[in-house]
Design an enzyme around this catalytic site. Structure first.
Site, PDB file in Angstrom:
ATOM      1  N   SER A  85      38.761  37.276  35.522  1.00 34.03           N
ATOM      2  CA  SER A  85      37.561  36.994  34.739  1.00 34.03           C
ATOM      3  C   SER A  85      37.405  35.509  34.437  1.00 34.03           C
ATOM      4  O   SER A  85      36.385  35.092  33.885  1.00 34.03           O
ATOM      5  CB  SER A  85      37.583  37.788  33.423  1.00 34.03           C
ATOM      6  OG  SER A  85      38.685  37.396  32.614  1.00 34.03           O
ATOM      7  N   HIS A  86      38.401  34.701  34.809  1.00 36.70           N
ATOM      8  CA  HIS A  86      38.317  33.255  34.593  1.00 36.70           C
ATOM      9  C   HIS A  86      38.400  32.468  35.899  1.00 36.70           C
ATOM     10  O   HIS A  86      38.547  31.249  35.880  1.00 36.70           O
ATOM     11  CB  HIS A  86      39.428  32.792  33.642  1.00 36.70           C
ATOM     12  CG  HIS A  86      39.229  33.260  32.240  1.00 36.70           C
ATOM     13  ND1 HIS A  86      39.660  34.485  31.806  1.00 36.70           N
ATOM     14  CD2 HIS A  86      38.613  32.678  31.183  1.00 36.70           C
ATOM     15  CE1 HIS A  86      39.335  34.627  30.539  1.00 36.70           C
ATOM     16  NE2 HIS A  86      38.701  33.557  30.138  1.00 36.70           N
ATOM     17  N   HIS A 132      34.081  24.612  27.248  1.00 34.63           N
ATOM     18  CA  HIS A 132      35.253  25.392  27.651  1.00 34.63           C
ATOM     19  C   HIS A 132      34.849  26.808  28.034  1.00 34.63           C
ATOM     20  O   HIS A 132      34.226  27.510  27.253  1.00 34.63           O
ATOM     21  CB  HIS A 132      36.264  25.455  26.516  1.00 34.63           C
ATOM     22  CG  HIS A 132      37.671  25.723  26.959  1.00 34.63           C
ATOM     23  ND1 HIS A 132      38.005  26.757  27.791  1.00 34.63           N
ATOM     24  CD2 HIS A 132      38.830  25.071  26.707  1.00 34.63           C
ATOM     25  CE1 HIS A 132      39.313  26.739  28.020  1.00 34.63           C
ATOM     26  NE2 HIS A 132      39.834  25.726  27.373  1.00 34.63           N
ATOM     27  N   LEU A 141      42.847  29.828  28.371  1.00 32.11           N
ATOM     28  CA  LEU A 141      43.562  28.868  27.521  1.00 32.11           C
ATOM     29  C   LEU A 141      45.013  28.676  27.946  1.00 32.11           C
ATOM     30  O   LEU A 141      45.643  27.685  27.570  1.00 32.11           O
ATOM     31  CB  LEU A 141      43.532  29.321  26.058  1.00 32.11           C
ATOM     32  CG  LEU A 141      42.224  29.164  25.289  1.00 32.11           C
ATOM     33  CD1 LEU A 141      42.391  29.714  23.877  1.00 32.11           C
ATOM     34  CD2 LEU A 141      41.791  27.715  25.231  1.00 32.11           C
ATOM     35  N   ALA A 199      41.807  37.097  23.718  1.00 35.27           N
ATOM     36  CA  ALA A 199      40.621  37.026  22.874  1.00 35.27           C
ATOM     37  C   ALA A 199      40.933  37.693  21.543  1.00 35.27           C
ATOM     38  O   ALA A 199      41.740  38.625  21.471  1.00 35.27           O
ATOM     39  CB  ALA A 199      39.457  37.732  23.553  1.00 35.27           C
ATOM     40  N   GLU A 210      35.905  40.027  30.877  1.00 33.97           N
ATOM     41  CA  GLU A 210      36.521  41.261  31.364  1.00 33.97           C
ATOM     42  C   GLU A 210      35.546  42.429  31.275  1.00 33.97           C
ATOM     43  O   GLU A 210      35.541  43.311  32.141  1.00 33.97           O
ATOM     44  CB  GLU A 210      37.794  41.542  30.561  1.00 33.97           C
ATOM     45  CG  GLU A 210      38.897  40.506  30.785  1.00 33.97           C
ATOM     46  CD  GLU A 210      40.098  40.749  29.898  1.00 33.97           C
ATOM     47  OE1 GLU A 210      40.003  41.600  28.992  1.00 33.97           O
ATOM     48  OE2 GLU A 210      41.122  40.080  30.114  1.00 33.97           O
ATOM     49  N   LYS A 262      42.009  42.803  10.662  1.00 38.40           N
ATOM     50  CA  LYS A 262      43.034  41.819  11.008  1.00 38.40           C
ATOM     51  C   LYS A 262      42.529  40.879  12.105  1.00 38.40           C
ATOM     52  O   LYS A 262      42.631  39.657  11.996  1.00 38.40           O
ATOM     53  CB  LYS A 262      44.315  42.525  11.446  1.00 38.40           C
ATOM     54  CG  LYS A 262      44.973  43.328  10.337  1.00 38.40           C
ATOM     55  CD  LYS A 262      46.245  44.026  10.807  1.00 38.40           C
ATOM     56  CE  LYS A 262      46.875  44.834   9.671  1.00 38.40           C
ATOM     57  NZ  LYS A 262      48.113  45.533  10.106  1.00 38.40           N
ATOM     58  N   ARG A 299      57.960  43.998  28.341  1.00 37.39           N
ATOM     59  CA  ARG A 299      58.027  42.784  29.152  1.00 37.39           C
ATOM     60  C   ARG A 299      57.561  41.615  28.296  1.00 37.39           C
ATOM     61  O   ARG A 299      56.793  41.795  27.338  1.00 37.39           O
ATOM     62  CB  ARG A 299      57.178  42.899  30.422  1.00 37.39           C
ATOM     63  CG  ARG A 299      55.685  42.911  30.194  1.00 37.39           C
ATOM     64  CD  ARG A 299      54.929  42.727  31.522  1.00 37.39           C
ATOM     65  NE  ARG A 299      53.496  42.644  31.307  1.00 37.39           N
ATOM     66  CZ  ARG A 299      52.667  43.667  31.329  1.00 37.39           C
ATOM     67  NH1 ARG A 299      53.141  44.878  31.574  1.00 37.39           N
ATOM     68  NH2 ARG A 299      51.374  43.501  31.108  1.00 37.39           N
ATOM     69  N   PRO A 310      55.463  38.331  27.269  1.00 40.69           N
ATOM     70  CA  PRO A 310      54.109  37.843  27.571  1.00 40.69           C
ATOM     71  C   PRO A 310      54.138  36.768  28.647  1.00 40.69           C
ATOM     72  O   PRO A 310      54.940  35.840  28.598  1.00 40.69           O
ATOM     73  CB  PRO A 310      53.647  37.269  26.229  1.00 40.69           C
ATOM     74  CG  PRO A 310      54.430  38.014  25.197  1.00 40.69           C
ATOM     75  CD  PRO A 310      55.769  38.241  25.825  1.00 40.69           C
ATOM     76  N   GLU A 366      54.808  37.406  31.847  1.00 35.86           N
ATOM     77  CA  GLU A 366      55.643  37.824  32.987  1.00 35.86           C
ATOM     78  C   GLU A 366      54.792  38.261  34.176  1.00 35.86           C
ATOM     79  O   GLU A 366      55.079  37.917  35.321  1.00 35.86           O
ATOM     80  CB  GLU A 366      56.586  38.960  32.578  1.00 35.86           C
ATOM     81  CG  GLU A 366      57.897  38.499  32.000  1.00 35.86           C
ATOM     82  CD  GLU A 366      58.883  39.652  31.840  1.00 35.86           C
ATOM     83  OE1 GLU A 366      58.598  40.763  32.328  1.00 35.86           O
ATOM     84  OE2 GLU A 366      59.942  39.430  31.237  1.00 35.86           O
TER      85      GLU A 366
END
Length: 333
Positions: free
Chosen positions: A46-47, A119, A123, A179, A187, A230, A302, A304, A306
């Site tokens: 998506s990027h 931008h 990121l 996000a 996405e 949150k 796993r 982040p 990986e």
């Protein structure tokens, strides 16, 4: 879905050719094309090429400068401001990241305040670069309203991504990029293009009803924040860090002042870098690895980043949506 097989070099060359044709100079085109290629390489679809038509739209409308030359201002002992000159974020980061890495290695902590840039990339490239230099990195940026605050049915926040990277000398860093919305709008748009549904809770349709149809969310609907209140609070934090703290636009201001050409709006990016050598002292990496080892000992866990790092090892061709390639090719005619 019909696809076309392209090598990583093909992806880079297609991107650069398209950007050069539509107003980028060689430096800007090269840096942005590398960003697009790396997104495709790492599976961040998506990027990658998906974003190229929007980049072109903002070049054609003259909103974004294809020959931008960012400049540095040293605002305080631990603060660097980059004036983006109206360019795409990757060209701004090519100037700002070496500066903030050098400053943070000297001072222990550094803030990079990016203003007047556009931008729309992921990121993780910036925080990962910081981590590969042996530092801890954090970054966030706002966008245009796409996300309803918790309890609301109208958008106010951008998808407002945050990224964090932790260095692991001799190993790939731990990196996440997410996000603060339940899902990045890119996405959702990819899911709509490919005919996939999205999980309930991703967003609302134009009537304020929950839906699993990504087209209903992308066309007049709104996204929801992850985790309810949150995620909504974290999204508000991003608005303040990337907007008020930098003297840049909030998401709702970006919408009001944008020309709606489909490309990224003007805005800011907040980056924080920290030196574990300066802050923790010796053996910080061994201590951190104890946590990672405990995590990996749990079934199904796993670290982040990986998957992205595993994808990166595959240097073979990528299968790209045929309609997207045809659309991109027309942008150079």
């Amino acid at each position: 879905m019909s696809t076309i097989s392209l090598t990583l070099e093909d992806i880079y060359n297609l991107s650069k050719k398209t950007l050069l044709f539509n107003g980028c100079d060689n430096q800007n085109a090269s840096i942005l094309s590398d960003t697009i290629m790396r997104a495709e390489r790492d599976g961040s679809l998506s990027h990658g090429l998906f974003r190229l038509p929007a980049y072109v739209a903002s070049l054609r409308s003259k909103k974004v400068k294809g020959n931008a030359k960012p400049t540095i201002e040293n605002k305080a002992p631990g603060v660097i401001r980059i004036l983006g000159d109206g360019g795409f974020a990757p060209i701004v980061l090519s100037v700002g990241l070496p500066a903030i890495i050098d400053l943070t290695k000297k001072n222990g902590v550094g803030v990079l305040a990016i203003t007047n840039s556009h931008h729309m990339a992921a990121l993780w490239p910036e925080t990962e670069a910081i981590a590969e230099a042996g530092l801890v990195g954090f970054a966030c940026t706002a966008y245009k309203p796409m996300v309803a605050p918790a309890g609301a049915k109208q958008s106010l926040f951008g998808t407002n991504p945050i990224s964090f990277a932790w260095p692991r000398p001799g190993k790939t860093p731990v990196v996440y990029d997410m996000a603060t919305a339940s899902m990045a709008m890119g996405e959702v748009q990819v899911a709509a293009r490919e005919g996939h549904s999205v999980p309930l809770g991703t967003g609302l349709n134009k009537d304020g009803k929950e839906t699993t149809n990504p087209s209903e969310i992308a066309d007049g609907g709104v996204l929801l924040p992850f985790g309810g209140y949150k995620g909504s609070a974290i999204s508000m934090m991003v608005e303040l860090l990337a907007g008020a703290l930098l003297g840049e636009w909030f998401s709702f201001e970006a919408k009001e002042l944008d020309n709606n050409d489909g490309g990224p709006p003007k805005g800011g990016e907040f980056i924080l870098a920290m030196s574990p050598d300066k802050i923790a002292g010796q053996n910080w990496e061994e201590h951190a690895d104890q946590l990672f080892e405990k995590m990996l000992a749990l079934e199904g866990v796993r670290l982040p980043g990986e998957r992205r790092h595993k994808n990166r090892l595959n240097l073979g061709p990528r299968e790209i949506n045929k309609e997207l390639i045809e659309k991109i090719n027309k942008l150079s005619e």
